[in-house]
Write an enzyme that holds these catalytic residues in place. Structure first.
Site, PDB file in Angstrom:
ATOM      1  N   ASN A 186      37.036  47.656  37.666  1.00 22.36           N
ATOM      2  CA  ASN A 186      35.837  47.108  38.252  1.00 22.36           C
ATOM      3  C   ASN A 186      34.538  47.863  38.076  1.00 22.36           C
ATOM      4  O   ASN A 186      34.550  49.161  38.321  1.00 22.36           O
ATOM      5  CB  ASN A 186      36.103  46.817  39.592  1.00 22.36           C
ATOM      6  N   HIS A 187      33.623  47.113  37.566  1.00 21.11           N
ATOM      7  CA  HIS A 187      32.014  47.917  37.459  1.00 21.11           C
ATOM      8  C   HIS A 187      31.038  47.033  37.886  1.00 21.11           C
ATOM      9  O   HIS A 187      31.123  45.771  37.522  1.00 21.11           O
ATOM     10  CB  HIS A 187      31.748  48.439  36.176  1.00 21.11           C
ATOM     11  N   GLU A 193      42.961  44.375  36.020  1.00 18.23           N
ATOM     12  CA  GLU A 193      43.727  43.557  36.570  1.00 18.23           C
ATOM     13  C   GLU A 193      44.969  43.251  35.915  1.00 18.23           C
ATOM     14  O   GLU A 193      46.009  42.928  36.423  1.00 18.23           O
ATOM     15  CB  GLU A 193      42.911  42.155  36.508  1.00 18.23           C
ATOM     16  N   TYR A 197      44.253  34.753  35.469  1.00 17.20           N
ATOM     17  CA  TYR A 197      43.279  35.694  34.714  1.00 17.20           C
ATOM     18  C   TYR A 197      43.921  36.824  34.107  1.00 17.20           C
ATOM     19  O   TYR A 197      43.674  37.224  32.904  1.00 17.20           O
ATOM     20  CB  TYR A 197      42.163  36.029  35.777  1.00 17.20           C
ATOM     21  N   ALA A 234      48.320  35.429  45.074  1.00 17.78           N
ATOM     22  CA  ALA A 234      48.642  36.781  44.893  1.00 17.78           C
ATOM     23  C   ALA A 234      47.622  37.867  44.717  1.00 17.78           C
ATOM     24  O   ALA A 234      46.570  37.500  43.907  1.00 17.78           O
ATOM     25  CB  ALA A 234      49.632  36.847  43.717  1.00 17.78           C
ATOM     26  N   GLN A 290      26.968  39.930  33.204  1.00 19.02           N
ATOM     27  CA  GLN A 290      26.427  41.183  33.431  1.00 19.02           C
ATOM     28  C   GLN A 290      26.780  42.254  32.375  1.00 19.02           C
ATOM     29  O   GLN A 290      25.615  42.796  31.952  1.00 19.02           O
ATOM     30  CB  GLN A 290      27.345  41.746  34.921  1.00 19.02           C
ATOM     31  N   ARG A 348      43.914  35.485  48.407  1.00 17.10           N
ATOM     32  CA  ARG A 348      44.284  34.763  47.091  1.00 17.10           C
ATOM     33  C   ARG A 348      45.962  34.680  47.145  1.00 17.10           C
ATOM     34  O   ARG A 348      46.771  35.199  47.757  1.00 17.10           O
ATOM     35  CB  ARG A 348      44.167  36.079  46.264  1.00 17.10           C
ATOM     36  N   ASP A 393      30.926  28.354  20.872  1.00 14.93           N
ATOM     37  CA  ASP A 393      32.024  28.039  21.798  1.00 14.93           C
ATOM     38  C   ASP A 393      33.276  28.618  21.294  1.00 14.93           C
ATOM     39  O   ASP A 393      33.996  28.203  20.302  1.00 14.93           O
ATOM     40  CB  ASP A 393      32.223  26.410  21.663  1.00 14.93           C
ATOM     41  N   LEU A 394      33.830  29.324  22.140  1.00 16.23           N
ATOM     42  CA  LEU A 394      35.139  29.962  22.021  1.00 16.23           C
ATOM     43  C   LEU A 394      36.622  29.121  21.910  1.00 16.23           C
ATOM     44  O   LEU A 394      37.513  29.813  21.588  1.00 16.23           O
ATOM     45  CB  LEU A 394      35.612  31.203  23.077  1.00 16.23           C
ATOM     46  N   SER A 423      40.966  44.252  31.098  1.00 10.38           N
ATOM     47  CA  SER A 423      40.722  44.599  32.401  1.00 10.38           C
ATOM     48  C   SER A 423      41.847  45.377  32.906  1.00 10.38           C
ATOM     49  O   SER A 423      43.060  45.127  32.883  1.00 10.38           O
ATOM     50  CB  SER A 423      40.777  43.444  33.109  1.00 10.38           C
TER      51      SER A 423
HETATM   52  P1  NDP Z   1      30.417  37.781  33.833  1.00 10.42           P
HETATM   53  O1  NDP Z   1      31.262  36.867  34.623  1.00 10.42           O
HETATM   54  O2  NDP Z   1      29.188  38.308  34.272  1.00 10.42           O
HETATM   55  O3  NDP Z   1      30.221  37.221  32.356  1.00 10.42           O
HETATM   56  C1  NDP Z   1      31.137  36.258  31.754  1.00 10.42           C
HETATM   57  C2  NDP Z   1      30.363  35.791  30.505  1.00 10.42           C
HETATM   58  O4  NDP Z   1      31.492  34.814  29.914  1.00 10.42           O
HETATM   59  C3  NDP Z   1      29.125  34.845  30.803  1.00 10.42           C
HETATM   60  O5  NDP Z   1      28.231  35.099  29.635  1.00 10.42           O
HETATM   61  C4  NDP Z   1      29.761  33.555  30.756  1.00 10.42           C
HETATM   62  O6  NDP Z   1      28.617  32.499  30.351  1.00 10.42           O
HETATM   63  C5  NDP Z   1      30.589  33.607  29.619  1.00 10.42           C
HETATM   64  N1  NDP Z   1      31.582  32.554  29.719  1.00 10.42           N
HETATM   65  C6  NDP Z   1      32.244  32.159  30.832  1.00 10.42           C
HETATM   66  N2  NDP Z   1      33.115  31.042  30.597  1.00 10.42           N
HETATM   67  C7  NDP Z   1      32.873  30.770  29.264  1.00 10.42           C
HETATM   68  C8  NDP Z   1      33.372  29.759  28.413  1.00 10.42           C
HETATM   69  N3  NDP Z   1      33.989  28.823  28.887  1.00 10.42           N
HETATM   70  N4  NDP Z   1      32.799  29.894  27.142  1.00 10.42           N
HETATM   71  C9  NDP Z   1      32.002  30.751  26.773  1.00 10.42           C
HETATM   72  N5  NDP Z   1      31.415  31.699  27.473  1.00 10.42           N
HETATM   73  C10 NDP Z   1      31.882  31.477  28.770  1.00 10.42           C
HETATM   74  O7  NDP Z   1      31.353  39.088  33.417  1.00 10.42           O
HETATM   75  P2  NDP Z   1      31.184  40.488  33.142  1.00 10.42           P
HETATM   76  O8  NDP Z   1      30.023  40.685  32.263  1.00 10.42           O
HETATM   77  O9  NDP Z   1      31.234  41.264  34.649  1.00 10.42           O
HETATM   78  O10 NDP Z   1      32.526  41.115  32.237  1.00 10.42           O
HETATM   79  C11 NDP Z   1      32.340  40.874  30.952  1.00 10.42           C
HETATM   80  C12 NDP Z   1      33.801  40.952  30.408  1.00 10.42           C
HETATM   81  O11 NDP Z   1      34.388  41.983  30.912  1.00 10.42           O
HETATM   82  C13 NDP Z   1      34.749  39.435  30.972  1.00 10.42           C
HETATM   83  O12 NDP Z   1      35.530  39.283  29.734  1.00 10.42           O
HETATM   84  C14 NDP Z   1      35.354  40.182  32.092  1.00 10.42           C
HETATM   85  O13 NDP Z   1      36.472  39.391  32.400  1.00 10.42           O
HETATM   86  C15 NDP Z   1      35.755  41.446  31.649  1.00 10.42           C
HETATM   87  N6  NDP Z   1      35.810  42.525  32.706  1.00 10.42           N
HETATM   88  C16 NDP Z   1      34.883  42.617  33.468  1.00 10.42           C
HETATM   89  C17 NDP Z   1      35.106  43.662  34.515  1.00 10.42           C
HETATM   90  C18 NDP Z   1      34.075  43.854  35.624  1.00 10.42           C
HETATM   91  O14 NDP Z   1      34.369  44.815  36.611  1.00 10.42           O
HETATM   92  N7  NDP Z   1      32.743  43.399  35.348  1.00 10.42           N
HETATM   93  C19 NDP Z   1      36.268  44.525  34.649  1.00 10.42           C
HETATM   94  C20 NDP Z   1      37.334  44.349  33.503  1.00 10.42           C
HETATM   95  C21 NDP Z   1      36.813  43.572  32.456  1.00 10.42           C
HETATM   96  P3  NDP Z   1      27.847  31.912  31.213  1.00 10.42           P
HETATM   97  O15 NDP Z   1      26.901  32.559  31.830  1.00 10.42           O
HETATM   98  O16 NDP Z   1      27.434  30.463  30.477  1.00 10.42           O
HETATM   99  O17 NDP Z   1      28.515  31.563  32.578  1.00 10.42           O
HETATM  100  P1  GDP Z   2      38.660  41.551  41.172  1.00 11.31           P
HETATM  101  O1  GDP Z   2      39.143  42.897  41.096  1.00 11.31           O
HETATM  102  O2  GDP Z   2      38.103  41.299  39.565  1.00 11.31           O
HETATM  103  O3  GDP Z   2      39.371  40.420  41.464  1.00 11.31           O
HETATM  104  O4  GDP Z   2      37.224  41.327  41.770  1.00 11.31           O
HETATM  105  P2  GDP Z   2      36.639  41.043  43.189  1.00 11.31           P
HETATM  106  O5  GDP Z   2      35.364  41.512  43.386  1.00 11.31           O
HETATM  107  O6  GDP Z   2      36.601  39.255  42.984  1.00 11.31           O
HETATM  108  O7  GDP Z   2      37.780  41.268  44.144  1.00 11.31           O
HETATM  109  C1  GDP Z   2      38.010  42.580  44.322  1.00 11.31           C
HETATM  110  C2  GDP Z   2      38.893  42.452  45.644  1.00 11.31           C
HETATM  111  O8  GDP Z   2      38.262  42.114  46.886  1.00 11.31           O
HETATM  112  C3  GDP Z   2      40.157  41.502  45.717  1.00 11.31           C
HETATM  113  O9  GDP Z   2      41.358  42.289  46.131  1.00 11.31           O
HETATM  114  C4  GDP Z   2      39.727  40.590  46.648  1.00 11.31           C
HETATM  115  O10 GDP Z   2      40.962  39.634  47.375  1.00 11.31           O
HETATM  116  C5  GDP Z   2      39.032  41.136  47.613  1.00 11.31           C
HETATM  117  N1  GDP Z   2      38.101  40.433  48.388  1.00 11.31           N
HETATM  118  C6  GDP Z   2      38.192  40.538  49.734  1.00 11.31           C
HETATM  119  N2  GDP Z   2      37.211  39.317  50.178  1.00 11.31           N
HETATM  120  C7  GDP Z   2      36.695  38.859  49.209  1.00 11.31           C
HETATM  121  C8  GDP Z   2      35.838  37.786  48.904  1.00 11.31           C
HETATM  122  O11 GDP Z   2      35.069  37.288  49.944  1.00 11.31           O
HETATM  123  N3  GDP Z   2      35.430  37.424  47.681  1.00 11.31           N
HETATM  124  C9  GDP Z   2      36.045  38.292  46.665  1.00 11.31           C
HETATM  125  N4  GDP Z   2      35.557  37.941  45.403  1.00 11.31           N
HETATM  126  N5  GDP Z   2      36.891  39.136  46.915  1.00 11.31           N
HETATM  127  C10 GDP Z   2      37.319  39.376  48.182  1.00 11.31           C
END
Ligand code: NDP
Ligand code: GDP
Length: 326
Positions: A179-180, A128, A150, A281, A13, A279, A59-60, A126
């Site tokens: 979260n975004h 988190e 994570y 936790a 994303q 989850r 590859d990371l 994050s």
């Molecule tokens: P996505 O899950 O959409 O994207 C994650 C990316 O990491 C994808 O391109 C994925 O590739 C790649 N990836 C996953 N596993 C591996 C691996 N083993 N080796 C190499 N690449 C890998 O995450 P977002 O775009 O939402 O988030 C971007 C970053 O920001 C992430 O690090 C996330 O943890 C962090 N973050 C996101 C938040 C959010 O709310 N969105 C909040 C705070 C932090 P592939 O397409 O092949 O799976």
């Molecule tokens: P996170 O903040 O990165 O864990 O983003 P998520 O969107 O995966 O989860 C946000 C919150 O929604 C967490 O507290 C989850 O426990 C809660 N949640 C409740 N139901 C669900 C579900 O069906 N799927 C996911 N992914 N989260 C859920």
């Protein structure tokens, strides 16, 4: 000459939105992806920028590979977004999550130190990491208390970023993003799961929505605005860490209520609370204080919670209509 940026995780994303944003700023954008039998470029296609970015396998897990990529690309800025980013999966894959989400960042920092310590580095940290929150709202000074593998992996990457800045003078910033979401959010995350299922229910393709912890509260913002903050951090005179958030918190239940209301339905008729989605936790409450980003970066969120839910529902309604050929 155009500045060059390397984005790890460009298929995700944030990678897609950041690539779009950097292209609009005139950057030459390189995006790294992990080799797979099928390359998923859906998000770059959605934004119509697939042909404008140069894709590079990286590859990371492989330091030598990262070094060679940096030597070849010679980027001015590296945005490290690649991660195993789904909290729920990290409980089942804690070690793999640590390898990519934690050590992956350390390898990238090490490669920068070896190849060219002048490369600017952004780490996708994050909210988190605040986990079992120690104060409300959370800012850059709030102590961390991770609640998942994570979050623990992200915390390691965060402190490595700080350490490489302090130890080696690398321009390394950690963006502590809350979260975004967006229409490009992965379907396993709760917001997209809700909006996509609402669209399917509206079109008669589903009749219930099974969710876990409905009381969990998150500070949800709009992803395209958050990637701008990443770039702003790397344009400052000094590297630093910033919280990026809206300052508003809503429960999962409120998100579902709002999403169903967008299509004229009552969430209580469709939502089933299912312990299978609990989850081991959970993080019960997140709400960020982004005052530092506002003052130093001039960054502020623009999209409201209601607008965010609506734009996601509308995008999923359109997707489902297209899938049905309506
Ligand atoms: P996505 O899950 O959409 O994207 C994650 C990316 O990491 C994808 O391109 C994925 O590739 C790649 N990836 C996953 N596993 C591996 C691996 N083993 N080796 C190499 N690449 C890998 O995450 P977002 O775009 O939402 O988030 C971007 C970053 O920001 C992430 O690090 C996330 O943890 C962090 N973050 C996101 C938040 C959010 O709310 N969105 C909040 C705070 C932090 P592939 O397409 O092949 O799976
Ligand atoms: P996170 O903040 O990165 O864990 O983003 P998520 O969107 O995966 O989860 C946000 C919150 O929604 C967490 O507290 C989850 O426990 C809660 N949640 C409740 N139901 C669900 C579900 O069906 N799927 C996911 N992914 N989260 C859920």
């Amino acid at each position: 000459m155009n500045r060059k940026a390397l984005i790890t995780g460009i298929t995700g994303q944030d990678g897609a939105y950041l690539a779009q944003f950097l292209l609009s700023k005139g950057y030459k954008v390189f995006g790294s992806f992990r080799r797979a039998s099928t390359l998923n470029l859906e998000r770059l296609d959605y934004l119509g920028i697939r042909e404008e970015v140069e894709l590079i396998p990286l590859d990371l897990l492989d330091l030598g590979n990262i070094i060679r990529v940096l030597e070849k690309v010679q980027p001015d800025e590296v945005y490290n977004l690649a991660a195993q980013s789904f909290v729920a999966v990290s409980f089942d894959q804690p070690v793999a999550t640590g390898e990519v989400t934690g050590l992956g960042a350390a390898r990238m920092l090490e490669a920068i130190r070896i190849v060219n310590p002048k490369i600017k580095f952004y780490q996708a940290s994050s909210s988190e990491m605040f986990g079992k929150v120690q104060s409300v709202p959370q800012n850059e000074k709030t102590p961390f208390y991770p609640r998942s593998p994570y979050a623990a992996a992200k915390l390691y990457a965060h402190w490595m970023t700080v350490n490489y800045r302090e130890a080696y003078g690398i321009f390394a910033c950690s963006g502590i993003l809350f979260n975004h979401e967006s229409p490009l959010r992965g379907l396993e995350f709760v917001t997209r799961k809700i909006t996509y299922t609402v669209a399917r229910i509206k079109h008669g393709l589903a009749n219930e929505l099974r969710l876990g912890n409905l009381k969990a509260r998150r500070d949800w913002g709009y992803a395209p605005e958050y990637v701008e903050a990443m770039w702003l951090m790397l344009q400052q005179p000094e590297p630093d860490d910033y919280v990026i958030a809206t300052g508003e918190t809503h429960s999962v239940q409120e998100f579902a209520q709002e999403a169903f209301a967008c299509v004229g339905l009552d969430w209580r008729d469709y939502v089933v609370e299912d312990p299978a989605f609990y989850r081991p936790a959970d993080v019960e409450l997140l709400v960020g204080d982004a005052n530092k980003a506002r003052e130093k970066l001039g960054w502020r969120p623009r999209t409201t919670f209601k607008e965010l839910v609506r734009l996601m529902v509308e995008a999923d309604l359109k997707r489902v209509e297209d899938q049905c050929g309506r």
